[in-house]
Design a protein around this motif. Structure first.
Motif, PDB file in Angstrom:
ATOM      1  N   ARG A  69       0.833  -1.201   0.000  1.00 21.67           N
ATOM      2  CA  ARG A  69       0.000   0.000   0.000  1.00 21.67           C
ATOM      3  C   ARG A  69       0.874   1.260   0.000  1.00 21.67           C
ATOM      4  N   HIS A  83       1.128   4.219  -2.944  1.00 25.37           N
ATOM      5  CA  HIS A  83       0.995   5.655  -2.685  1.00 25.37           C
ATOM      6  C   HIS A  83       2.227   6.420  -3.184  1.00 25.37           C
ATOM      7  N   ALA A 141      -1.595  10.604   6.308  1.00 21.96           N
ATOM      8  CA  ALA A 141      -2.821   9.858   6.025  1.00 21.96           C
ATOM      9  C   ALA A 141      -2.523   8.641   5.155  1.00 21.96           C
ATOM     10  N   GLN A 142      -1.608   8.778   4.210  1.00 21.40           N
ATOM     11  CA  GLN A 142      -1.239   7.646   3.356  1.00 21.40           C
ATOM     12  C   GLN A 142      -0.437   6.607   4.131  1.00 21.40           C
ATOM     13  N   ASP A 156      -3.026   4.755   6.161  1.00 25.73           N
ATOM     14  CA  ASP A 156      -3.788   3.847   5.305  1.00 25.73           C
ATOM     15  C   ASP A 156      -3.029   2.532   5.105  1.00 25.73           C
ATOM     16  N   ASN A 192      -2.585   0.416   8.524  1.00 22.33           N
ATOM     17  CA  ASN A 192      -3.760  -0.341   8.954  1.00 22.33           C
ATOM     18  C   ASN A 192      -4.165  -1.437   7.970  1.00 22.33           C
ATOM     19  N   ALA A 193      -3.497  -1.490   6.817  1.00 25.52           N
ATOM     20  CA  ALA A 193      -3.790  -2.555   5.847  1.00 25.52           C
ATOM     21  C   ALA A 193      -3.240  -3.898   6.295  1.00 25.52           C
ATOM     22  N   HIS A 214      -8.059   0.902  14.971  1.00 26.21           N
ATOM     23  CA  HIS A 214      -8.532   0.244  13.757  1.00 26.21           C
ATOM     24  C   HIS A 214      -9.138  -1.132  14.054  1.00 26.21           C
TER      25      HIS A 214
END
Length: 209
Positions: free
Chosen positions: A33, A37, A83-84, A87, A90-91, A126
């Motif tokens: 992820r 990004h 924020a990226q 993201d 939490n993946a 999360h």
């Protein structure tokens, strides 16, 4: 890998790690992820990620998310936003470990269940609502980012044992990392190295739980 002294009546409480014991995780998803990004190859990022003192501080709650992501930005050499980073961070969560839900439900009918995880504030935020039913089997969940202590430090196990209020030797601990299992045993707990949910099932059978 079962503790040699597991037998009926040997446990008054069960203590579970979360990652790869209760909740399945996959760090490959995190790096993929982040790479997406950043517009780079995941294979270039993976070797640069190190579980160093900043990482450990983030798990103890002494390093903020912003400071942790800034550290990663420099170490990984990618210029993506907080924020990226979040993201991708939490993946990591895949879902419940296969077969763990019925085992926890079964065990909770016989003994009090607790959890002890090295984790961080964004991960807690999360996974807590997403796995509420699964986590509901635990009377208390001890989080490194909340108690300021992390496995395999002896102080961490001592804190958890005191909070549970039972003798360490009457607590059976399940973890997927050998260093955490060794740390637990050095602190007087019985401990099982979990390679799959089958190891938990075998331990419950040995305990007749």
């Amino acid at each position: 890998m079962l503790a040699s002294n597991l037998r009926p009546g040997a446990a008054d409480a069960l203590l579970f790690d979360l990652g790869r014991v209760v909740i399945d995780v996959d760090f490959v998803q995190v790096v993929s992820r982040w790479a997406a990004h950043a517009g780079c190859a995941a294979d270039d990022l993976a070797p640069r990620f190190v579980r160093d003192e900043i990482y450990h501080g983030h798990e103890r709650g002494t390093v903020s998310d912003a400071a942790f992501f800034a550290h990663l930005r420099g170490r990984l050499g990618i210029d993506i936003s907080d924020a990226q980073f979040l993201d991708g961070w939490n993946a990591i969560f895949v879902g419940p470990m296969p077969g763990i839900a019925p085992l926890l439900a079964r065990a909770a009918k016989r003994l009090p269940l607790y959890a002890f995880s090295n984790t961080n504030v964004p991960h807690v935020a999360h996974f807590t609502p997403r796995y509420a039913d699964l986590l509901g089997h635990f009377r208390e969940i001890f989080l490194s980012s909340s108690i300021g202590l992390r496995k395999p430090d002896a102080e961490a196990y001592d804190h958890v044992v005191r909070a549970i209020g039972m003798p360490a030797e009457k607590i059976v601990f399940f973890d997927d990392l050998a260093e955490n299992v060794e740390g637990a045993r050095n602190s007087g707990l019985q401990a099982v190295l979990v390679r799959s949910t089958d190891d938990i099932a075998a331990a419950l059978n040995a305990l007749e739980v």
